[in-house]
Each structure stands twice: as structure tokens, then as C-alpha cells.
Design an enzyme around this catalytic site. Structure first.
Site, PDB file in Angstrom:
ATOM      1  CE  LYS A 113      -4.546  -1.262   1.683  1.00  0.00           C
ATOM      2  NZ  LYS A 113      -5.637  -0.977   2.595  1.00  0.00           N
ATOM      3  CE  LYS A 194      -6.742  -7.765  -1.590  1.00  0.00           C
ATOM      4  NZ  LYS A 194      -6.864  -7.238  -0.228  1.00  0.00           N
ATOM      5  CE  LYS A 197     -13.747  -3.367   1.466  1.00  0.00           C
ATOM      6  NZ  LYS A 197     -12.385  -3.034   1.853  1.00  0.00           N
TER       7      LYS A 197
HETATM    8  P1  TYM Z   1     -10.730  -5.554   3.893  1.00  0.00           P
HETATM    9  O1  TYM Z   1     -11.694  -4.438   4.118  1.00  0.00           O
HETATM   10  O2  TYM Z   1      -9.618  -5.307   2.929  1.00  0.00           O
HETATM   11  O3  TYM Z   1     -11.471  -6.857   3.445  1.00  0.00           O
HETATM   12  C1  TYM Z   1     -12.568  -7.355   4.173  1.00  0.00           C
HETATM   13  C2  TYM Z   1     -12.578  -8.868   4.196  1.00  0.00           C
HETATM   14  O4  TYM Z   1     -12.673  -9.382   2.860  1.00  0.00           O
HETATM   15  C3  TYM Z   1     -11.586 -10.268   2.611  1.00  0.00           C
HETATM   16  N1  TYM Z   1     -11.156 -10.060   1.219  1.00  0.00           N
HETATM   17  C4  TYM Z   1     -11.072 -11.032   0.308  1.00  0.00           C
HETATM   18  N2  TYM Z   1     -11.311 -12.356   0.375  1.00  0.00           N
HETATM   19  C5  TYM Z   1     -11.128 -13.084  -0.743  1.00  0.00           C
HETATM   20  N3  TYM Z   1     -10.723 -12.539  -1.934  1.00  0.00           N
HETATM   21  C6  TYM Z   1     -10.472 -11.225  -2.036  1.00  0.00           C
HETATM   22  N4  TYM Z   1     -10.078 -10.695  -3.191  1.00  0.00           N
HETATM   23  C7  TYM Z   1     -10.650 -10.397  -0.885  1.00  0.00           C
HETATM   24  N5  TYM Z   1     -10.498  -9.073  -0.646  1.00  0.00           N
HETATM   25  C8  TYM Z   1     -10.805  -8.886   0.651  1.00  0.00           C
HETATM   26  C9  TYM Z   1     -10.499  -9.853   3.580  1.00  0.00           C
HETATM   27  O5  TYM Z   1      -9.590 -10.913   3.830  1.00  0.00           O
HETATM   28  C10 TYM Z   1     -11.311  -9.474   4.796  1.00  0.00           C
HETATM   29  O6  TYM Z   1     -11.663 -10.635   5.524  1.00  0.00           O
HETATM   30  N6  TYM Z   1      -7.823  -5.184   7.947  1.00  0.00           N
HETATM   31  C11 TYM Z   1      -9.056  -5.727   7.417  1.00  0.00           C
HETATM   32  C12 TYM Z   1     -10.299  -5.243   8.148  1.00  0.00           C
HETATM   33  C13 TYM Z   1     -10.299  -5.435   9.626  1.00  0.00           C
HETATM   34  C14 TYM Z   1     -10.529  -6.654  10.315  1.00  0.00           C
HETATM   35  C15 TYM Z   1     -10.468  -6.315  11.689  1.00  0.00           C
HETATM   36  C16 TYM Z   1     -10.771  -7.958   9.893  1.00  0.00           C
HETATM   37  C17 TYM Z   1     -10.112  -4.452  10.557  1.00  0.00           C
HETATM   38  N7  TYM Z   1     -10.212  -4.976  11.771  1.00  0.00           N
HETATM   39  C18 TYM Z   1     -10.657  -7.294  12.682  1.00  0.00           C
HETATM   40  C19 TYM Z   1     -10.964  -8.932  10.891  1.00  0.00           C
HETATM   41  C20 TYM Z   1     -10.895  -8.587  12.245  1.00  0.00           C
HETATM   42  C21 TYM Z   1      -9.200  -5.315   5.969  1.00  0.00           C
HETATM   43  O7  TYM Z   1      -8.627  -4.366   5.526  1.00  0.00           O
HETATM   44  O8  TYM Z   1     -10.134  -6.033   5.288  1.00  0.00           O
END
Ligand code: TYM
Length: 332
Positions: A113, A194, A197
């Protein structure tokens, strides 16, 4: 019997996409009957990158509506907006004092990032500590996430163990829960990256709210590899294999089974069926979402319940932490 706790969260940046659904929300939906469940909209995480205030505000409510439209049942699960619970930031500060700079600089998500940024804000660097605070605050047992979050989960466990060893048992040590299928859905336009969003190229992602004709267009235009046989080969055919992975996760069929079904058929037959499968999954979600998003009072009520629940739970943990590290208890 006391249920174990699951906790997870998503950043309200960009449009929720099929990667988020298959990697995370679908698992949440399936697990919520068996666990005490907490699902966060992590707005504090999202400001590590640029957000327009009005968009962020409406996106948070939109994400709550999408969680529910995907099957998260507010009668079974707690939905919480992270910034509504001040203890997230409080615990993060304490944990920051038990996290090493070297650990944070090894995080691959931080490295990717920050690669092309001139001024890297400190939040982007310390972000995994806030994530650890999210999880440890609620004493979560299990964290259902996509595979990209595994390294952050490992750091969270290291911080918790370090704290427990220094001050006696304080935090539960959480385990990641990464699904067998759908843990890493790739971009439709660049299948070695990957699906994200916040990708500016909307052709790379299937958004949960995409209309059927858009889904069809995006799948038709998705990058596939040379050849015409529908065969799963992650290394030589990453584009096609990504589409097969999406198919697998939605249909719960194996890659062998899918390959057999499309023997002697063309990529276009496969893509057309995959579009149908995605549309069948997304149509009811979109219908329910369109209804929910008009009912703002209902969404706010769910958030109020979530905040009441979350405040109590997290205050227990923060009081314990403050006492153990030697802060003078506040006189009320
Ligand atoms: P984030 O917002 O990037 O993504 C949210 C969730 O979606 C999953 N994900 C994916 N799974 C499969 N294929 C993909 N292309 C894909 N893109 C995203 C991510 O693995 C995630 O589960 N740091 C985290 C958010 C967070 C969090 C937490 C998660 C903050 N605090 C506490 C769990 C527990 C994040 O940026 O996810």
C-alpha cells in the site's frame, strides 16, 4: 453452553465486492448460528487512505445494509461501527507500546500500500495494531477472514501473547478462520492481483450491487488465457482458474467436476453459466438491500443495539488492561 465468539470487519472503502463476500461475509453468515458474532464496519481503518467525508458517512450505512442483505441476521449477530466504540482507539494506544516497529515494517499489506506513496501517514503503518485491538477488545476466539489478513492475525496473536506473558492472562488468543474456497479471489482484469473493492478499474471487480447486465459484461470481458479448454491450472491459466474458483465457491462443486461438465465446450459457455450463477446469488441480495437502505431508522436501531452491546463488552477488557498496566482507576 457458552458460545465461542467470532469477530470480523470490513473497511468501508469502495464497493463491497464478490471477493469480500466469498472470503468473509459468506462465512460469517454460515457461522452466526453457532457463535456469538460481532461484525464491524471499520471506518477508523478506512481513513488511512483518502476518503470524502460525505461518501464515507453514506458508505458506512450502505455496508450495514449490505451485511444484512447478505444474510447477517441482527437478531443473531451484533453489527457495530468501529468509531462508535472509543475503546478501539484506547486499546490500540496501549498495544502500540507493546508492538515493535520491525514487526510493522514486515507487513506485506503495508509494503504494497505504501509503495507508490510520497507521504506515508503513520496510520497506514500502525493499522495492524488497530486491527489487533478490534479483535482483542471483544476476546474473540475465531476471526473469519480472507487469506490476505493472515499475517495481520499472526501479529495480533504475537501482541496478545506478549501482553499476557508480561501482565498475566488478559486476552484470548484468537485463531484465524480462512475458508477452503474463496479465500483469495483475484482481479478480473489482472488475475495475478487480488480483487480489491477500492480498485479504480471497476471492470476488475464484481460489486455486490452490480446489475445483471453489468455482471455479464464484466465476466465476458474478464481476462482469460490462451487456449479454449476449461481446465484448472493456477500457474499457467491464472485468469480462467480465478473464474473457476469463483464458480467453485458459489456452487460448492470441485474443480474436477466443473472441468468435466465443460469438456468439449467453449470458454464462452463457461462464462455464461458463471454469470448466471453470480446473478442468482446477487439478485436477492440487491433486492433486500434496496428495501433496507430506504429504512434508515431500522439501520440506526441496529447500530444502537450493536453499540450498547459492544460498549459493555469492550469496557470490561479495557478496565482490565488499564488496571494491569498500572493506570489509576477513574473516580465516577
Ligand atoms: P478488507 O476491508 O480489505 O477486506 C474485508 C474482508 O474481505 C476479505 N477479502 C477477500 N477475500 C477473498 N478474496 C479477495 N479478493 C478479498 N479481498 C478482501 C479480507 O480478507 C477481509 O476478511 N484489515 C481488514 C479489516 C479489519 C478486520 C479487523 C478484519 C479491521 N479490523 C478485525 C478482521 C478482524 C481489511 O482491511 O479487510
Amino acid at each position: 453452553m457458552i458460545k465461542k465468539t467470532i469477530l470480523s470487519g470490513i473497511q468501508p472503502s469502495g464497493n463491497l465486492c464478490i471477493g469480500n463476500y466469498l472470503g468473509a461475509i459468506k462465512q460469517w453468515e454460515q457461522m452466526q448460528d453457532d457463535y456469538e458474532s460481532i461484525f464491524l464496519v471499520v471506518d477508523m481503518h478506512s481513513i488511512t487512505t483518502k476518503q470524502l467525508p460525505a461518501d464515507l458517512r453514506s458508505r458506512c450505512l450502505s455496508f450495514v445494509a449490505q451485511y444484512i442483505a447478505c444474510g447477517i441476521d441482527p437478531n443473531k449477530s451484533n453489527i457495530i461501527i468501529q468509531s462508535h466504540i472509543p475503546q478501539h482507539a484506547e486499546l490500540m494506544w496501549v498495544l502500540s507500546c507493546f508492538t515493535y516497529q520491525g514487526e510493522l515494517s514486515r507487513m506485506t499489506q503495508y509494503k504494497s500500500k505504501s509503495k507508490n506513496l510520497k507521504n506515508i501517514n503513520a496510520g497506514l503503518f500502525t493499522y495492524p495494531i488497530l486491527m489487533a485491538a478490534d479483535i482483542l477488545l471483544y476476546q474473540a476466539d475465531l476471526v473469519p477472514v480472507g487469506s490476505d489478513q493472515k499475517q495481520h492475525l499472526e501479529l495480533c496473536r504475537d501482541i496478545a501473547l506478549r501482553f499476557n506473558n508480561k501482565f498475566s492472562e488478559t486476552f484470548k488468543i484468537p485463531e484465524p478462520f480462512i475458508p477452503k474456497n474463496g479465500a483469495r479471489i483475484m482481479s478480473l482484469q489482472n488475475p495475478t492481483d487480488k480483487m480489491s473493492k477500492s480498485d479504480v478499474n471497476l471492470n476488475s471487480i464484481i460489486s455486490l450491487l452490480d446489475e445483471p447486465n453489468i455482471v455479464r459484461k464484466k465476466i465476458n470481458r474478464s481476462v482469460t488465457d490462451s487456449g479454449s479448454k476449461v481446465v484448472y491450472n493456477q500457474k499457467d491459466k491464472p485468469g480462467l482458474s480465478n473464474l473457476i474458483n469463483i464458480y467453485k465457491s458459489l456452487s460448492n462443486e470441485s474443480a474436477d467436476y466443473i472441468e468435466n461438465r465443460y469438456k468439449g465446450k467453449m470458454y464462452s459457455d463457461f462464462k455464461s453459466d458463471l454469470s448466471d450463477l453470480i446473478i442468482d446469488t446477487l439478485s436477492p441480495i440487491k433486492l433486500e438491500y434496496d428495501y433496507l437502505i430506504k429504512n434508515k431508522d431500522y439501520l440506526l436501531k441496529i447500530l444502537k443495539d450493536g453499540t450498547d452491546y459492544g460498549y459493555k463488552k469492550s469496557q470490561n477488557t479495557i478496565s482490565k488492561v488499564y488496571r494491569k498496566i498500572g493506570f489509576v482507576p477513574r473516580v465516577r
